[in-house]
Design an enzyme around this catalytic site. Structure first.
Site, PDB file in Angstrom:
ATOM      1  N   LYS A 194      -0.112 -10.579  -0.013  1.00 47.80           N
ATOM      2  CA  LYS A 194       0.644 -10.303   1.229  1.00 47.80           C
ATOM      3  C   LYS A 194       0.146 -11.215   2.347  1.00 47.80           C
ATOM      4  CE  LYS A 194       3.308  -7.153  -0.392  1.00 47.80           C
ATOM      5  NZ  LYS A 194       4.736  -7.410  -0.561  1.00 47.80           N
ATOM      6  N   ASP A 219      17.233  -7.731  -8.636  1.00 46.60           N
ATOM      7  CA  ASP A 219      16.035  -7.009  -9.084  1.00 46.60           C
ATOM      8  C   ASP A 219      15.893  -7.295 -10.580  1.00 46.60           C
ATOM      9  OD1 ASP A 219      14.582  -4.051  -7.875  1.00 46.60           O
ATOM     10  OD2 ASP A 219      14.184  -4.812  -9.892  1.00 46.60           O
ATOM     11  N   THR A 243      -2.261  -3.549   4.843  1.00 45.77           N
ATOM     12  CA  THR A 243      -3.451  -4.048   4.146  1.00 45.77           C
ATOM     13  C   THR A 243      -3.904  -5.401   4.692  1.00 45.77           C
ATOM     14  OG1 THR A 243      -4.391  -4.258   1.924  1.00 45.77           O
ATOM     15  CG2 THR A 243      -2.250  -5.219   2.231  1.00 45.77           C
ATOM     16  N   LYS A 258       2.895  -4.131  -6.686  1.00 48.50           N
ATOM     17  CA  LYS A 258       2.259  -3.474  -5.523  1.00 48.50           C
ATOM     18  C   LYS A 258       1.062  -2.590  -5.833  1.00 48.50           C
ATOM     19  CE  LYS A 258       5.097   0.640  -5.678  1.00 48.50           C
ATOM     20  NZ  LYS A 258       5.739   1.717  -4.960  1.00 48.50           N
ATOM     21  N   TYR A 280      -3.833  -7.920  -4.607  1.00 54.37           N
ATOM     22  CA  TYR A 280      -2.525  -7.510  -4.073  1.00 54.37           C
ATOM     23  C   TYR A 280      -2.446  -7.812  -2.574  1.00 54.37           C
ATOM     24  CZ  TYR A 280       0.937  -4.641  -1.798  1.00 54.37           C
ATOM     25  OH  TYR A 280       1.962  -4.231  -0.972  1.00 54.37           O
ATOM     26  N   ASP A 291      15.214 -12.268 -11.860  1.00 51.33           N
ATOM     27  CA  ASP A 291      13.816 -12.395 -11.440  1.00 51.33           C
ATOM     28  C   ASP A 291      13.767 -13.438 -10.322  1.00 51.33           C
ATOM     29  OD1 ASP A 291      10.979 -13.364 -11.469  1.00 51.33           O
ATOM     30  OD2 ASP A 291      10.846 -11.905 -13.094  1.00 51.33           O
ATOM     31  N   SER A 319       2.305  -5.622   4.671  1.00 48.21           N
ATOM     32  CA  SER A 319       1.592  -4.352   4.524  1.00 48.21           C
ATOM     33  C   SER A 319       0.456  -4.272   5.531  1.00 48.21           C
ATOM     34  CB  SER A 319       1.014  -4.296   3.104  1.00 48.21           C
ATOM     35  OG  SER A 319       0.089  -3.253   2.980  1.00 48.21           O
ATOM     36  N   ASN A 358       1.963   3.748   5.407  1.00 50.76           N
ATOM     37  CA  ASN A 358       2.020   4.445   4.103  1.00 50.76           C
ATOM     38  C   ASN A 358       3.363   5.152   3.915  1.00 50.76           C
ATOM     39  OD1 ASN A 358      -0.897   4.012   4.679  1.00 50.76           O
ATOM     40  ND2 ASN A 358      -1.156   5.052   2.731  1.00 50.76           N
TER      41      ASN A 358
HETATM   42  P1  NAD Z   1       8.808  -0.868  -5.964  1.00 52.33           P
HETATM   43  O1  NAD Z   1       7.968  -1.336  -7.086  1.00 52.33           O
HETATM   44  O2  NAD Z   1       9.416   0.484  -6.036  1.00 52.33           O
HETATM   45  O3  NAD Z   1       9.979  -1.921  -5.677  1.00 52.33           O
HETATM   46  C1  NAD Z   1       9.830  -3.286  -5.928  1.00 52.33           C
HETATM   47  C2  NAD Z   1      11.049  -3.735  -6.710  1.00 52.33           C
HETATM   48  O4  NAD Z   1      10.935  -5.140  -6.964  1.00 52.33           O
HETATM   49  C3  NAD Z   1      11.167  -3.050  -8.071  1.00 52.33           C
HETATM   50  O5  NAD Z   1      12.470  -2.531  -8.224  1.00 52.33           O
HETATM   51  C4  NAD Z   1      10.885  -4.167  -9.086  1.00 52.33           C
HETATM   52  O6  NAD Z   1      11.626  -3.994 -10.283  1.00 52.33           O
HETATM   53  C5  NAD Z   1      11.302  -5.405  -8.311  1.00 52.33           C
HETATM   54  N1  NAD Z   1      10.601  -6.628  -8.690  1.00 52.33           N
HETATM   55  C6  NAD Z   1       9.275  -6.817  -8.870  1.00 52.33           C
HETATM   56  N2  NAD Z   1       9.029  -8.109  -9.197  1.00 52.33           N
HETATM   57  C7  NAD Z   1      10.230  -8.743  -9.213  1.00 52.33           C
HETATM   58  C8  NAD Z   1      10.628 -10.066  -9.486  1.00 52.33           C
HETATM   59  N3  NAD Z   1       9.748 -11.001  -9.818  1.00 52.33           N
HETATM   60  N4  NAD Z   1      11.938 -10.376  -9.407  1.00 52.33           N
HETATM   61  C9  NAD Z   1      12.862  -9.427  -9.084  1.00 52.33           C
HETATM   62  N5  NAD Z   1      12.532  -8.155  -8.821  1.00 52.33           N
HETATM   63  C10 NAD Z   1      11.230  -7.810  -8.886  1.00 52.33           C
HETATM   64  O7  NAD Z   1       7.925  -0.999  -4.629  1.00 52.33           O
HETATM   65  P2  NAD Z   1       8.208  -0.463  -3.159  1.00 52.33           P
HETATM   66  O8  NAD Z   1       7.252   0.620  -2.869  1.00 52.33           O
HETATM   67  O9  NAD Z   1       9.653  -0.237  -2.954  1.00 52.33           O
HETATM   68  O10 NAD Z   1       7.724  -1.730  -2.334  1.00 52.33           O
HETATM   69  C11 NAD Z   1       8.627  -2.739  -1.927  1.00 52.33           C
HETATM   70  C12 NAD Z   1       7.845  -3.832  -1.234  1.00 52.33           C
HETATM   71  O11 NAD Z   1       7.135  -3.288  -0.142  1.00 52.33           O
HETATM   72  C13 NAD Z   1       6.803  -4.511  -2.131  1.00 52.33           C
HETATM   73  O12 NAD Z   1       6.786  -5.885  -1.840  1.00 52.33           O
HETATM   74  C14 NAD Z   1       5.512  -3.852  -1.710  1.00 52.33           C
HETATM   75  O13 NAD Z   1       4.407  -4.694  -1.925  1.00 52.33           O
HETATM   76  C15 NAD Z   1       5.758  -3.641  -0.237  1.00 52.33           C
HETATM   77  N6  NAD Z   1       4.955  -2.538   0.325  1.00 52.33           N
HETATM   78  C16 NAD Z   1       4.992  -1.314  -0.263  1.00 52.33           C
HETATM   79  C17 NAD Z   1       4.206  -0.277   0.247  1.00 52.33           C
HETATM   80  C18 NAD Z   1       4.178   1.066  -0.410  1.00 52.33           C
HETATM   81  O14 NAD Z   1       3.246   1.828  -0.170  1.00 52.33           O
HETATM   82  N7  NAD Z   1       5.171   1.434  -1.210  1.00 52.33           N
HETATM   83  C19 NAD Z   1       3.413  -0.512   1.379  1.00 52.33           C
HETATM   84  C20 NAD Z   1       3.410  -1.781   1.948  1.00 52.33           C
HETATM   85  C21 NAD Z   1       4.190  -2.794   1.418  1.00 52.33           C
HETATM   86  C1  WQD Z   2      -3.978   7.427   0.847  1.00 54.01           C
HETATM   87  C2  WQD Z   2      -5.219   8.277   1.062  1.00 54.01           C
HETATM   88  C3  WQD Z   2      -6.981   7.779  -0.492  1.00 54.01           C
HETATM   89  C4  WQD Z   2      -4.847   9.196  -4.053  1.00 54.01           C
HETATM   90  C5  WQD Z   2      -2.079   1.867  -0.488  1.00 54.01           C
HETATM   91  C6  WQD Z   2      -2.275   0.371  -0.507  1.00 54.01           C
HETATM   92  C7  WQD Z   2      -1.564  -0.245   0.661  1.00 54.01           C
HETATM   93  C8  WQD Z   2      -0.096   0.186   0.697  1.00 54.01           C
HETATM   94  C9  WQD Z   2       0.039   1.665   0.653  1.00 54.01           C
HETATM   95  C10 WQD Z   2       1.228  -1.358  -0.539  1.00 54.01           C
HETATM   96  C11 WQD Z   2      -6.530   7.485   0.940  1.00 54.01           C
HETATM   97  C12 WQD Z   2      -6.466   9.182  -0.692  1.00 54.01           C
HETATM   98  C13 WQD Z   2      -5.191   8.859  -2.759  1.00 54.01           C
HETATM   99  C14 WQD Z   2      -5.537  10.259  -4.689  1.00 54.01           C
HETATM  100  C15 WQD Z   2      -6.826  10.566  -2.685  1.00 54.01           C
HETATM  101  N1  WQD Z   2       0.616  -0.275  -0.441  1.00 54.01           N
HETATM  102  N2  WQD Z   2      -6.154   9.540  -2.085  1.00 54.01           N
HETATM  103  N3  WQD Z   2      -6.505  10.910  -3.972  1.00 54.01           N
HETATM  104  O1  WQD Z   2      -4.767   3.382  -0.199  1.00 54.01           O
HETATM  105  O2  WQD Z   2      -3.857   3.995   2.088  1.00 54.01           O
HETATM  106  O3  WQD Z   2      -2.652   2.387   0.707  1.00 54.01           O
HETATM  107  O4  WQD Z   2      -0.674   2.170  -0.496  1.00 54.01           O
HETATM  108  O5  WQD Z   2       1.221  -2.268   0.241  1.00 54.01           O
HETATM  109  O6  WQD Z   2      -1.696  -1.626   0.534  1.00 54.01           O
HETATM  110  O7  WQD Z   2      -3.663   0.091  -0.443  1.00 54.01           O
HETATM  111  O8  WQD Z   2      -2.617   4.737   0.033  1.00 54.01           O
HETATM  112  O9  WQD Z   2      -1.663   6.716  -1.045  1.00 54.01           O
HETATM  113  O10 WQD Z   2      -3.363   5.335  -2.319  1.00 54.01           O
HETATM  114  O11 WQD Z   2      -4.110   6.696  -0.378  1.00 54.01           O
HETATM  115  O12 WQD Z   2      -7.702  11.191  -2.083  1.00 54.01           O
HETATM  116  O13 WQD Z   2      -5.309  10.585  -5.869  1.00 54.01           O
HETATM  117  O14 WQD Z   2      -5.268   9.265   0.022  1.00 54.01           O
HETATM  118  O15 WQD Z   2      -8.361   7.691  -0.663  1.00 54.01           O
HETATM  119  O16 WQD Z   2      -7.438   8.037   1.854  1.00 54.01           O
HETATM  120  P1  WQD Z   2      -3.622   3.637   0.679  1.00 54.01           P
HETATM  121  P2  WQD Z   2      -2.881   5.878  -1.015  1.00 54.01           P
END
Ligand code: NAD
Ligand code: WQD
Length: 338
Positions: free
Chosen positions: A153, A31, A126, A84, A149, A58, A124, A179
């Site tokens: 993905k 990380d 998404t 993200k 973003y 990195d 995701s 989510n």
């Molecule tokens: P996070 O930001 O908490 O964790 C990501 C980690 O990756 C961090 O610790 C960051 O320091 C590290 N990082 C970023 N760029 C890097 C690089 N170039 N080299 C090494 N380390 C690096 O995010 P998270 O919520 O734990 O998400 C993890 C993964 O899941 C991400 O790829 C995110 O896109 C994906 N994801 C997250 C969600 C969500 O809602 N949290 C939903 C769908 C997908």
């Molecule tokens: C959830 C709901 C908002 C904040 C995002 C990314 C997705 C994935 C997960 C990484 C929605 C509503 C939110 C607020 C609100 N991430 N909301 N007030 O948009 O479903 O997904 O995170 O991959 O790619 O797009 O999640 O938690 O932002 O929103 O009303 O202050 O809450 O409109 O309906 P979302 P979210």
């Protein structure tokens, strides 16, 4: 043999490290600490009661990554590392494509060089874009994504599919998360966003501890049961356990596997507010604001494929997600220590 966990000190990565080690799987974390604190490493160690290797590295640093493969016996990779934030990606598309897409290309190239061809990737929901109708099924066409973003993905999914087509020795698992919310039951690990949270649950928890005065609900005129957006919230520990299943899957056979990780149930913004108020005993003041650009009305999974093929299902409900999010936030009002 170990699993290399990129981004393993972040929100989902840290919970996954705990569940991997609880399942007896050795982990090595890489990380760059861009979006996490080093203290998350200490919290993971304290929870599992043992040490593991952490490299501050990195994923775009091919030499650094190669050093990890030289030093450690890496059997497979779980690839979380990435940026993200949807809104930020609109402002900084080049940074997002560089970090997420270039970073993944470099990681894959190093893996190939060391003959490591097993990867689980954090995709995701998404990638289903704006036009598919929930429940979302893995066989639906993906794309039509509206922000950089999400496009990273989608592009990485395409790269991994092409890679598998070119060489069937690879074993690739694309996990499409819905989510993720919630936190470890201990209250010692959870989500720790920088600045103003973009996502619903961390915003709510910050209102509950008094850091923000109210929640803005982004629109109440959607075609949903109460007019607010509906999503498939999944407990981060269930998500972590899905990775344990996925890493065992890629260890056992070659192939390209795609799974939704969700509960299959959709809750509205106001459902979440109510559940959180019940779990925390705190009132969450909110105002109705305009819709947020790029949001859709409803997004939830069909989660049956992961059940049928991985034997995984989400076990934790919305009340537990809220209780655990609140325990983490109330015990760590400022997140992880510096
Ligand atoms: P996070 O930001 O908490 O964790 C990501 C980690 O990756 C961090 O610790 C960051 O320091 C590290 N990082 C970023 N760029 C890097 C690089 N170039 N080299 C090494 N380390 C690096 O995010 P998270 O919520 O734990 O998400 C993890 C993964 O899941 C991400 O790829 C995110 O896109 C994906 N994801 C997250 C969600 C969500 O809602 N949290 C939903 C769908 C997908
Ligand atoms: C959830 C709901 C908002 C904040 C995002 C990314 C997705 C994935 C997960 C990484 C929605 C509503 C939110 C607020 C609100 N991430 N909301 N007030 O948009 O479903 O997904 O995170 O991959 O790619 O797009 O999640 O938690 O932002 O929103 O009303 O202050 O809450 O409109 O309906 P979302 P979210």
């Amino acid at each position: 043999m170990s699993v290399l966990v990129t981004g393993g000190l972040g929100y989902i990565g840290s919970h996954t490290c705990v569940e991997l080690m609880n399942a007896g799987i050795d982990v090595v974390v890489a990380d760059n600490l861009y979006n996490c604190k080093k203290s998350s490493y200490d919290r993971i160690k304290a929870l599992v009661g043992r040490d593991f290797k952490f490299y501050e590295c990195d994923i775009r640093d091919a030499e650094g990554l190669s050093g990890i493969f030289e030093n450690e016996s890496i059997e497979s990779v779980i690839h979380f590392a990435g940026l993200k934030a949807v809104g930020e990606s609109v402002e900084k598309p080049l940074e997002y494509f560089d970090n997420n897409v270039t970073g993944t290309l470099i990681l894959l190239d190093v893996m190939r060089k060391y003959g490591c061809k097993k990867i689980v990737f954090s995709s995701s929901a998404t990638v289903y874009g704006m036009n598919n109708v929930s429940p979302l099924v893995e066989s639906m066409e993906v794309g039509g994504v509206t922000n950089p973003y999400g496009r990273t993905k989608f592009m990485i999914e395409c790269i991994l599919k092409d890679l598998y087509t070119s060489d069937n020795e690879w074993s690739i698992c694309l996990l499409r998360y819905f989510n993720p919310i919630g936190a470890h039951k201990s209250g010692t690990m959870g989500e720790d966003p920088n600045g103003i949270p973009n996502n619903l649950m961390p915003y709510i928890t910050q209102v509950a501890i008094g850091k923000r005065d109210h929640l803005t609900v982004y629109g109440d005129d959607y075609d949903t049961h109460d007019g607010t957006g509906v999503r498939d919230y999944i407990h981060v520990v269930d998500l972590a356990l899905g990775h344990v299943k996925a890493v065992n899957k890629v260890a056992g056979e070659s192939g390209l596997f795609i799974y939704n990780l969700g509960t299959g149930i959709g809750y509205s913004v106001l459902d979440v507010v109510k559940a959180f108020e019940k779990a925390s005993g705190k009132k969450i003041p909110y105002e109705i604001g305009p819709r947020r650009s790029g949001d859709i009305a409803t997004c939830y999974s069909d989660a049956s494929k992961a059940l049928n093929e991985l034997g995984w299902r989400a076990e934790r409900g919305l009340d537990e997600m809220c209780e655990d999010s609140w325990r983490w936030q109330s015990q760590n009002p400022n997140g992880y220590p510096d």
